[in-house]
Design a protein around this motif. Structure first.
Motif, mmCIF file in Angstrom:
data_model
loop_
_atom_site.group_PDB
_atom_site.id
_atom_site.type_symbol
_atom_site.label_atom_id
_atom_site.label_comp_id
_atom_site.label_asym_id
_atom_site.label_seq_id
_atom_site.Cartn_x
_atom_site.Cartn_y
_atom_site.Cartn_z
ATOM 1 N N ALA A 1 0.811 -1.218 0.000
ATOM 2 C CA ALA A 1 0.000 0.000 0.000
ATOM 3 C C ALA A 1 0.842 1.264 0.000
ATOM 4 N N THR A 2 2.053 1.175 0.558
ATOM 5 C CA THR A 2 2.890 2.381 0.661
ATOM 6 C C THR A 2 4.136 2.302 -0.227
ATOM 7 N N LEU A 3 4.107 1.433 -1.226
ATOM 8 C CA LEU A 3 5.305 1.253 -2.050
ATOM 9 C C LEU A 3 5.191 2.075 -3.336
ATOM 10 N N PRO A 4 6.193 2.906 -3.646
ATOM 11 C CA PRO A 4 6.106 3.692 -4.887
ATOM 12 C C PRO A 4 5.926 2.817 -6.135
ATOM 13 N N ARG A 5 6.612 1.686 -6.195
ATOM 14 C CA ARG A 5 6.492 0.829 -7.378
ATOM 15 C C ARG A 5 5.478 -0.289 -7.131
ATOM 16 N N ALA A 6 4.366 0.073 -6.454
ATOM 17 C CA ALA A 6 3.386 -0.940 -6.068
ATOM 18 C C ALA A 6 2.792 -1.662 -7.271
ATOM 19 N N GLU A 7 2.630 -0.957 -8.362
ATOM 20 C CA GLU A 7 1.971 -1.584 -9.505
ATOM 21 C C GLU A 7 2.826 -2.729 -10.060
ATOM 22 N N ILE A 8 4.121 -2.434 -10.217
ATOM 23 C CA ILE A 8 5.047 -3.464 -10.714
ATOM 24 C C ILE A 8 5.150 -4.612 -9.709
ATOM 25 N N ALA A 9 5.414 -4.269 -8.449
ATOM 26 C CA ALA A 9 5.617 -5.300 -7.436
ATOM 27 C C ALA A 9 4.361 -6.139 -7.235
ATOM 28 N N GLY A 10 3.209 -5.493 -7.264
ATOM 29 C CA GLY A 10 1.955 -6.211 -7.080
ATOM 30 C C GLY A 10 1.699 -7.187 -8.223
ATOM 31 N N ALA A 11 1.978 -6.750 -9.440
ATOM 32 C CA ALA A 11 1.770 -7.632 -10.591
ATOM 33 C C ALA A 11 2.684 -8.843 -10.516
ATOM 34 N N SER A 12 3.930 -8.609 -10.147
ATOM 35 C CA SER A 12 4.887 -9.714 -10.009
ATOM 36 C C SER A 12 4.410 -10.721 -8.958
ATOM 37 N N TRP A 13 3.976 -10.205 -7.829
ATOM 38 C CA TRP A 13 3.539 -11.075 -6.724
ATOM 39 C C TRP A 13 2.296 -11.872 -7.135
#
Lengths: 442, 442
Positions: free
Chosen positions: B300-312
């Motif tokens: 929720a507080t990660l600047p690159r949340a979109e990339i990291a979320g997709a990877s996860w």
């Protein structure tokens, strides 16, 4: 490739560094393409898809088609009884020679085994790396005339020295025939499984596995254009060794050298392949001429004269230098697979050359000793790749894992720098993974 | 790749070894393709022909077209003044971190320098090998956001430790802009020449040379699909390093581990690339659930949340095992680039795992420490290739030449076996090159 007339003039290229056009002609010599690249990628890709989809059945069909050999899953593997029978059928003198070769290769390669490293630095960080053997290695051995038992030893012995638990050999048996010395060499080297298959289908079977053949992690060994293309296609799924090109030798000699011996060495290289290359650099014009005459004389009685003659005529060269000092930069640009140095101050000269696959020192070290019984490996970088790569060795069968261990104090010491770099690179989660352990939030 | 909704459920794959379909699902996880292979070979081939034919002029034209930057032969190279200005412009705290990283990388890699071997065996044969540095090495550094100063250090420092006399960096400068920290890292590492070019044209310029850029013998470093294709095409003319795939981490943890720390590490991997992979193996179902919850919270507080979320969501997995013993064979099949072990008996567990690029031991060793300041190299084998290959190291910048020297006595001892093997392999000139020196005719 023009046909070779062994009775016609077989003149190599002649160059001298004093020639005004030397640089251009030497550059052309280096740029010579000695390989005809066959476009077989599509055929090989189709075989690959088929082997992945249908496993044993596909391998068996291709073997029937290409090797005229009918197999079943139960007969894919060569049995211990067949291996024992092959060994019994070998000439005992040749077997003894093979045994001597295997022992010497083993002793040489034992010394290449790398050491692990584990240490604690001034901050208390535990660091290091450890080497482990590759779990399963495949070894391709060509069939027919190119089935060299010495190459089986050169590939399989270092694998076992490295500690690979599973070494799997594939060798085609056209019409059902296997070279007994190849099986004997595999036995001596400790190969664990042998399958009588070859071609691209064998490479895909090793890389992806079939019902009968478990997959390996790396594939080594030479083969024809189909095998080379298949190895390139499976690279990534498995590791591969280098793709070997035609063989080459560079002899650097002064007036102290015996021209008949040099001629014999040049021809030993040339007989491998019409695309092989034999080069001589000398500061003695008379030696150059004498070597050329001796090559012509010796060719007359050589069984493989047609091949060797074509190689010498098309790719051979005699390069005259003013002093052997001039040979050093030329040798580095040639970066020969095999470099023989036969000169008064040969050892010092060898020390000044950066690029060579293997160096053979002095008049009593013909390259053929290294091919068989020297102990060092005869799988060496061709086509100038000794500028950036090494001959085959134990390290090719191992891989290194690095190890890092911090405690709270070490993390506190290193953490701020890691956070700074993570932030500078825009990788906030990197920075946070450190900060969260230092109670700096997250 | 489906678009990621950071507010939606981001659930990784969940597996347990007790599931009846575990083997199939684990095999599917391993077989996942995480890379979109772009077909750029033809475009890249055309660029290559052009750079070979027209040298600087072609490189300058492609740079104008792709990087919107007008260069001349005189401005291709980055000047010492520009480098000094870049260093002066860097944040001092980041520069200090970079300096600490460079020093630690240097110290770690110094210990990897191989030793030459020279010995005389019982027969009196002189044997051995020597290591030499590659004479010239090229280092590709991507431009834009992927320009990581840490990667410059990881590639260039081992080159200089190996003793490479000439380390040449290329880095694109879109619109003229260069990352000052990248230049600072090059300066710290001792890079000898820097050119402001990138893309396939830079790779061909390094491999074949232009009027301004002398060719190198090996090219290292990551790049986009065009760079990767160009590296494959010049392989053979020069050496190349591995072609790196998306990054991955495997964490093996028991109930003693802190779920927030593990979540941070999984996200540090995932933020690299939507195709990165973060895996957790645990014998503690509660830990697995806690890590999943922490990942969601931290995202929720990660600047690159979109990339990291997709990877996860697309490639992440939590694998539950009955005991950590079961983790060993799974880890060997995964052969992770990065392996973190956070467990009561972590060191012993690490000792039983064969395949991993790098191992990070204990809760206080987040992988990010190894990315920056641990000292070990962060260029590591991806996509299961740790089964057969190693991380970057000093040996990648060196090559080994074997050495053999016989005198008359040694030739007499070894000659008969060499002759026997040459004859058995149908290579008469090989046999003759030995026999002629033993007065056995020729």
């Amino acid at each position: 490739m023009p046909a070779c007339d062994p009775k016609g003039p077989l003149m190599p290229l002649r160059l001298a560094t004093r020639d005004p056009d030397f640089d251009t002609r030497f550059a052309s010599l280096l740029a010579m393409k000695r390989e005809v690249s066959e476009e077989v990628n599509d055929v090989v890709r189709a075989i690959g898809h088929d082997v992945v989809a249908r496993g044993d059945a596909a391998v068996i069909e291709y073997t029937a088609k290409f090797d005229k050999l009918m197999l079943t899953p139960a007969t894919l593997r060569v049995t211990p009884e067949e291996i024992a029978a092959a060994v019994a059928a070998c000439d005992p003198r040749t077997l003894d020679a093979l045994r001597l070769a295997a022992d010497r290769i083993r002793a040489y390669h034992e010394r290449q085994k790398p050491k692990d490293d584990r240490f604690t630095d001034a901050l208390g960080v535990e660091l290091g790396y450890r080497w482990t053997a590759i779990e399963a290695v495949g070894l391709y051995v060509p069939g027919g005339t190119a089935a060299y038992p010495s190459s089986v030893l050169m590939n399989a012995v270092p694998a076992k020295v490295a500690g690979c638990p599973r070494v799997v050999m594939v060798v085609p048996a056209p019409g059902g025939t296997l070279n007994p010395l190849v099986l004997a060499a595999a036995e001596l080297a400790g190969v664990d499984e042998i399958y009588r298959i070859g071609g691209a289908q064998a490479i895909f079977a090793l890389a992806h596995g079939t019902e009968t053949i478990r997959p390996v992690a790396k594939i080594m060994g030479p083969g024809n254009a189909y095998v080379a293309a298949a190895k390139k296609q499976v690279f990534g799924t498995v590791g591969i060794d280098m793709i070997a090109g035609p063989s080459e030798v560079l002899v650097i000699a002064d007036g102290t050298a015996n021209p008949d011996w040099i001629a014999a060495d040049l021809l030993a290289q040339a007989e491998h392949d019409a695309a092989a290359q034999s080069l001589l650099i000398t500061d003695d014009a008379a030696l150059g001429a004498a070597v050329e005459a001796a090559v012509t004389r010796q060719l007359a009685t050589l069984p493989r004269a047609e091949i060797a003659g074509a190689s010498w005529r098309d790719y051979g060269a005699v390069i005259e230098v003013e002093t052997l000092d001039e040979a050093v930069p030329l040798a580095d640009r040639i970066a020969a697979e095999h470099l023989e140095i036969i000169a008064a101050d040969g050892d010092a000269l060898a020390g000044r050359i950066r690029n060579a696959g293997a160096i053979f020192l002095g008049g009593h070290t013909p390259e053929a000793i290294g091919d068989y019984v020297g102990g060092s490996n005869h799988v060496l970088p061709t086509a100038r790749s000794a500028r950036f790569s090494s001959g085959l060795g134990v390290l090719d069968y191992m891989k290194r894992t690095s190890i890092l261990k911090c405690g709270p104090d070490q993390l506190r010491a290193l953490g701020p720098a890691a956070i700074a770099l993570g932030e500078a690179e825009g990788l906030a989660a990197h920075a946070r993974s450190v900060a969260i352990r230092m109670n700096l939030g997250g």
